[in-house]
Design a protein around this motif. Structure first.
Motif, PDB file in Angstrom:
ATOM      1  N   THR A 295       0.737  31.357  12.414  1.00 54.36           N
ATOM      2  CA  THR A 295      -0.617  31.373  12.970  1.00 54.36           C
ATOM      3  C   THR A 295      -1.184  32.780  13.107  1.00 54.36           C
ATOM      4  O   THR A 295      -2.357  33.011  12.824  1.00 54.36           O
ATOM      5  CB  THR A 295      -0.642  30.676  14.344  1.00 54.36           C
ATOM      6  OG1 THR A 295       0.286  31.335  15.220  1.00 54.36           O
ATOM      7  CG2 THR A 295      -0.256  29.208  14.216  1.00 54.36           C
ATOM      8  N   VAL A 303      -0.703  31.059  19.397  1.00 56.82           N
ATOM      9  CA  VAL A 303      -0.578  29.806  20.152  1.00 56.82           C
ATOM     10  C   VAL A 303       0.152  30.136  21.449  1.00 56.82           C
ATOM     11  O   VAL A 303       1.341  30.453  21.437  1.00 56.82           O
ATOM     12  CB  VAL A 303       0.184  28.737  19.351  1.00 56.82           C
ATOM     13  CG1 VAL A 303       0.357  27.471  20.189  1.00 56.82           C
ATOM     14  CG2 VAL A 303      -0.549  28.420  18.062  1.00 56.82           C
ATOM     15  N   SER A 329      -4.912  27.985  21.789  1.00 53.34           N
ATOM     16  CA  SER A 329      -4.866  29.051  20.788  1.00 53.34           C
ATOM     17  C   SER A 329      -5.896  30.129  21.105  1.00 53.34           C
ATOM     18  O   SER A 329      -7.012  29.831  21.523  1.00 53.34           O
ATOM     19  CB  SER A 329      -5.144  28.477  19.393  1.00 53.34           C
ATOM     20  OG  SER A 329      -4.285  27.384  19.120  1.00 53.34           O
TER      21      SER A 329
END
Length: 538
Positions: A295, A303, A329
């Motif tokens: 991510t 996250v 997030s």
């Protein structure tokens, strides 16, 4: 006729009185342990014993609504838990439920307990209301015995698991004591803290590469020009730098000592456009590790926490993402949008309920429960009002959509419908069982209490040995898996209140759906097996 008789002669008033008083009883706690929704059953048993009645059909309606919502919630995780890495914890759940069912069958035969009472003891000892539902519907004319057995064994199931996960670490051998769970009275909710970097050993290292998750924490933002902005993959540690840490209080304390000290700087951050809660719905993402998704590397997003089955925890790179996880997030808006698109996030997923799909799904479930299933050497059986809707909702929950029927209900709505169905079912079960409560207890005496206690204890002991020796799980994983396998949320609460690890939460969330479904299935099988034994005079 006096006022009391007029009021409680009305079946609707009795229903709401039993539900309200039962929920009030369930909210009472002793050292954090309470009855929860099952308080309704105990009040209803008393009301049934006093001869009160509630409207016909309420129990069936509640049963269908309850098991359907259970299946919708468990579906996305049940089948993957059987097929992926969670297979170890799925096996643990299977062992717990199977040992419980075998113990119930053996003791029921040994003490010559009737089938309905034994099935109720099994459901109560494992604190499983879906199993209670399946057993009650499965025995049809003798559902009162199921409710009585559940009410007798339920306290053993609640208290027994809580004591087991709290006392076991204290009884371990010295070589196992290294994993002993340390007590801490601080709150368990995830929070954030601004920290100033003073550890010179960190200077020049990329923040995203430094695995602070070993402390159970994440760095979500970095202060630049007096403003906290989302972390990006190129940000490096430097002395005097201010970072926003996210984690539980005890974990933040350890991470702060490693990084530097608590910062006194004032700050401004944009929480509207730089933070979002994203729901995972893509089957391609479900089952992947967080580090595989990358991510931060691929989207510039961190996250900071995951919500799963009502539990919130800070993820590590090795955390496995599951369908229907809610990811809190932090990142730039374009990165959040790209991540949301990749995981299948739908903005309306938080609050949109398709009532037509709900009605169609319930109808299909009831119809499925009516279809006879041929058994070798025996009479055909049906899944009934418990099994039919459960099977249909599991399929819908897993696939998300079948044709135009949507298999998703927003969590707040689903929990409300599930709780409503549960309390209506428990009220009816208690009223039915209350009429013969005194007779059953006086007939079997201490035998039923001993049976309930053993059905709780034996699965706990065997499951712990199997998990540690057979599956090689760590103690936090084992205890969390046992809480899930016993479907015991109170025990998980007691465990996380005294644990520095978030592994129990993840293990609980993996084992719970499997146990939930298998208890329902084995409750039906237990009734069939004991019914055949009784019919043959064995």
């Amino acid at each position: 006729m006096n006022t009391f008789e007029i009021i409680f002669g009305n079946a609707l008033i009795v229903l709401f009185f039993v539900v309200g008083l039962g929920l009030l009883l369930g909210n009472l706690t002793i050292k954090g342990i309470g009855l929860g929704s099952s308080g309704v059953l105990f009040v209803a048993l008393l009301a049934g014993h006093l001869g009160m009645e509630i409207p016909d059909g309420v129990g069936s309606f509640g049963l269908v609504l309850f098991v359907y919502c259970v299946g919708i919630g468990a579906g996305p995780r049940f089948f993957p838990a059987l097929a992926r890495e969670g297979g170890g914890l799925a096996k643990l759940s299977l062992v717990i439920v199977a040992v419980g069912a075998i113990t119930a069958w053996g003791l029921g035969r040994f003490f010559e307990l009737p089938t309905d009472l034994t099935a109720g003891l099994f459901a109560g000892a494992l604190t499983s209301t879906p199993a209670l539902a399946a057993a009650s519907e499965g025995t049809k004319v003798s559902a009162e015995g199921v409710a009585i057995g559940y009410g007798i064994a339920y306290p053993f199931g609640v208290i027994g698991v809580v004591l087991f996960v709290q006392l076991l670490p204290k009884l371990l051998k010295p070589k196992e004591a290294e994993e002993e769970i340390e007590k801490d009275s601080e709150a368990e909710e995830v929070r954030h803290l601004l920290v100033e970097v003073s550890n010179s050993n960190l200077v020049g290292m990329k923040i995203g590469d430094e695995n602070l998750s070993r402390f159970g924490c994440q760095v979500s933002r970095v202060m630049k020009e007096g403003r906290l902005v989302p972390l990006n993959s190129e940000d490096e540690f430097c002395l005097g730098q201010n970072l926003m840490l996210v984690g539980r209080a005890r974990d933040i304390r350890l991470a702060t000592d490693f990084i530097g000290k608590k910062s006194e700087a004032s700050f401004v951050m944009d929480t509207e456009s730089e933070r979002d809660r994203l729901v995972v719905s893509s089957k391609d993402v479900g089952g992947k590790l967080l580090q595989e998704i990358g991510t931060l590397r691929n989207f510039g997003v961190v996250v900071t926490r995951i919500e799963r089955l009502g539990q919130t925890f800070v993820p590590t790179p090795e955390t496995r993402i599951e369908v229907n996880d809610v990811l809190t997030s932090v990142g730039q808006s374009d990165g959040l949008k790209r991540l949301g698109a990749m995981i299948g996030h739908r903005p309306q997923a938080f609050d949109q309920t398709d009532m037509i799909s709900l009605a169609v799904g319930l109808s299909l479930g009831i119809f499925c429960g009516m279809v006879p299933i041929a058994l070798p050497g025996g009479n055909p059986m049906t899944l009934g009002l418990a099994g039919g809707p459960l099977f249909v909702s599991l399929v819908l929950g897993y696939f998300g959509r079948v044709g135009r029927v949507v298999g998703y209900i927003p969590r707040p709505t689903r929990l409300l419908l599930q709780e409503l169905g549960l309390v209506l079912f428990l009220a009816n079960a208690g009223i039915v069982g209350g009429a013969s409560l005194g007779e059953t207890v006086s007939k079997y005496g201490a035998t039923v209490f001993l049976t309930g206690g053993l059905i709780t204890l034996l699965p706990l002991l065997i499951a712990y040995i199997f998990a540690r020796k057979g599956l090689g799980l760590t103690q936090p994983q084992t205890l969390g898996g046992i809480c899930g396998g016993m479907t015991s949320t109170p025990a998980l609460g007691a465990l996380t209140a005294s644990s520095n690890s978030q592994q129990p939460i993840v293990s609980y969330a993996t084992a719970y759906p499997v146990a939930l479904i298998m208890m329902t299935v084995l409750a039906k099988i237990l009734i069939q097996v004991m019914g055949v034994s009784e019919a043959s005079g064995m």
